[in-house]
Design an enzyme around this catalytic site. Sequence first.
Site, PDB file in Angstrom:
ATOM      1  N   ILE A 188      38.814  41.011  49.161  1.00  0.00           N
ATOM      2  CA  ILE A 188      39.852  41.529  48.262  1.00  0.00           C
ATOM      3  C   ILE A 188      41.042  40.583  48.217  1.00  0.00           C
ATOM      4  O   ILE A 188      41.506  40.103  49.258  1.00  0.00           O
ATOM      5  CB  ILE A 188      40.332  42.918  48.758  1.00  0.00           C
ATOM      6  N   CYS A 189      41.534  40.322  47.013  1.00  0.00           N
ATOM      7  CA  CYS A 189      42.763  39.550  46.854  1.00  0.00           C
ATOM      8  C   CYS A 189      43.891  40.532  46.543  1.00  0.00           C
ATOM      9  O   CYS A 189      44.010  41.030  45.426  1.00  0.00           O
ATOM     10  CB  CYS A 189      42.600  38.537  45.715  1.00  0.00           C
ATOM     11  N   LEU A 190      44.699  40.836  47.549  1.00  0.00           N
ATOM     12  CA  LEU A 190      45.814  41.772  47.402  1.00  0.00           C
ATOM     13  C   LEU A 190      46.907  41.355  48.379  1.00  0.00           C
ATOM     14  O   LEU A 190      46.641  41.175  49.563  1.00  0.00           O
ATOM     15  CB  LEU A 190      45.348  43.205  47.696  1.00  0.00           C
TER      16      LEU A 190
END
Length: 218
Positions: free
Chosen positions: A87-89
């Site tokens: 996840i890119c967060l």
Amino acid sequence: MDARLRRVNKEIADCKNDKSSNIKIDLMDSSPFHLKGSFPGPQDTPYEGGHFEVDIVIPDSYPFQPVKMKFITKVYHPNISSASGAICLDILKDAWSPVLTLKSTLISLQSLLCSPEPNDPQDAEVAKHYTTSKRSFDETARYWTQIYAGGPLVKKMEVKEPQRDEIAIAGLEKAHVDQFESLGFERSKVIDVLRRLNYRGANVANISEDRIVEELLK
């Protein structure tokens, strides 16, 4: 009991007591620091009706270090790896704060499904699909929700041929795949090349057939 374990136990208990959020946290195995989070797909998105599960690992220095999360459920989304679930967060990296909780972080993941950030992608191919053909992207994301997250049946994409599944999963049109397969190329290679070139929606007009054949011959 150490501070980390006390904090995690409290967060799990708080989450169980909060019935309104629909966020669930359970033990993944015997370790209290390996958990599974889950939540329903948000309404009015391609993920509506799906059930999404997240692998959660609590680091030694939690809550001063961010939790490690990745999707167990396969998701078609620019900020989630379609292969690994990474996840890119920002809050899972440098924007993490000790005041954040497991529940609030899972709610942020649910919100990410509502508001993709294609300019900061985890999956570049999916981000290209999103920016060049949103309608086609939505159809593919709904299809993934159906087959991987138990979402409602996508009638438009329900067909009998088994080959259609891999084409739909790639977000491609069957007619385009058939066109190049009829030239003698293997279906799997055609799907791979068309997906890589983002041969979808309005972007089809920007890619010549010669370019595709060139790639297929490599």
